[in-house]
Design a protein around this motif. Structure first.
Motif, PDB file in Angstrom:
ATOM      1  N   CYS A 129       0.859  -1.178   0.000  1.00 21.90           N
ATOM      2  CA  CYS A 129       0.000   0.000   0.000  1.00 21.90           C
ATOM      3  C   CYS A 129       0.898   1.232   0.000  1.00 21.90           C
ATOM      4  CB  CYS A 129      -0.893  -0.014   1.237  1.00 21.90           C
ATOM      5  SG  CYS A 129      -1.759   1.530   1.567  1.00 21.90           S
TER       6      CYS A 129
ATOM      7  N   SER B 276       0.224   4.239   1.228  1.00 18.20           N
ATOM      8  CA  SER B 276       0.166   4.953   2.512  1.00 18.20           C
ATOM      9  C   SER B 276       0.851   4.194   3.637  1.00 18.20           C
ATOM     10  CB  SER B 276      -1.280   5.222   2.896  1.00 18.20           C
ATOM     11  OG  SER B 276      -1.863   6.097   1.976  1.00 18.20           O
ATOM     12  N   CYS B 277       0.837   2.866   3.594  1.00 19.80           N
ATOM     13  CA  CYS B 277       1.480   2.075   4.652  1.00 19.80           C
ATOM     14  C   CYS B 277       2.997   2.202   4.592  1.00 19.80           C
ATOM     15  CB  CYS B 277       1.072   0.615   4.539  1.00 19.80           C
ATOM     16  SG  CYS B 277      -0.663   0.317   4.933  1.00 19.80           S
TER      17      CYS B 277
ATOM     18  N   TYR C 153      -3.667   1.330  -2.798  1.00 22.18           N
ATOM     19  CA  TYR C 153      -4.019   1.540  -1.397  1.00 22.18           C
ATOM     20  C   TYR C 153      -4.665   0.283  -0.837  1.00 22.18           C
ATOM     21  CZ  TYR C 153      -3.452   6.518  -2.423  1.00 22.18           C
ATOM     22  OH  TYR C 153      -2.961   7.746  -2.803  1.00 22.18           O
TER      23      TYR C 153
ATOM     24  N   HIS D 244      -6.702   2.568   3.778  1.00 27.32           N
ATOM     25  CA  HIS D 244      -6.219   3.867   3.304  1.00 27.32           C
ATOM     26  C   HIS D 244      -6.832   4.346   1.988  1.00 27.32           C
ATOM     27  CE1 HIS D 244      -2.642   2.815   5.926  1.00 27.32           C
ATOM     28  NE2 HIS D 244      -3.064   3.972   6.403  1.00 27.32           N
TER      29      HIS D 244
END
Length: 133
Positions: free
Chosen positions: A32, A34-35, A65, A69
Motif C-alpha cells: 500500500c 500509505s502504509c 491503497y 487507506h
C-alpha cells in the motif's frame, strides 16, 4: 504520421474512483502506498488502484491503497436545473449582428525549384542562391 499516446493499463483506470488492482493489472503481491515501503506485501485482491489528477500531466498518476487507506470516490457532480433567463433584445437587427468574416485567400509564395523551400522576400533562395525573376 499520427502521434498518439501509448496504450497503458493505467488508461483503463477511471479518475478518482477506486478499482480492485487484480481486475486492472495482475501480478505479484505489492504494498500500500500509505502504509509505506516497510509494510507487508498484500495480494492484489486486497489492494485498490486509485487514479489521482495531476496539474501538469493530463494522464494523472495511479497509486495502490489497502482497504484502510483507500480514498473515497469523488462525488458525482449534480446537474442543476437551468434557470429561466430573459434575454435583453439588442437594438440592432439580427442581420447586422451576424456579419461573417471575409475570406482572405492565402498568398502564393515563391518556391525554389532546386531546393523546394520558400524563398525570401528578396526572391533569393537561402540554400542554393537561386533568384526568382
Amino acid at each position: 504520421m499520427k502521434i498518439v499516446a501509448s496504450a497503458d493499463w493505467r488508461d483503463a483506470v477511471p479518475f478518482e474512483n477506486p478499482v480492485l488492482v487484480a481486475d486492472v493489472v495482475p501480478g505479484e503481491p505489492t504494498r500500500c502506498f500509505s502504509c509505506g515501503p516497510d509494510s507487508e506485501l498484500l495480494p492484489r485482491t486486497e489492494l485498490w488502484a486509485y487514479k489521482h489528477r495531476h496539474p501538469k500531466n493530463h494522464d494523472g498518476y495511479v497509486r495502490f491503497y489497502c482497504a484502510f487507506h483507500v480514498p473515497q470516490a469523488a462525488p458525482k457532480p449534480q446537474v442543476a436545473a437551468p434557470a429561466p433567463t430573459s434575454r435583453a433584445k439588442s437594438p440592432r437587427p439580427a442581420a447586422e449582428r451576424r456579419v461573417p468574416k471575409p475570406v482572405v485567400p492565402e498568398r502564393v509564395r515563391a518556391m525554389c525549384p532546386n531546393c523546394f523551400v520558400e524563398v525570401s522576400a528578396t526572391g533569393e533562395c537561402g540554400m542554393c542562391g537561386w533568384t526568382a525573376s
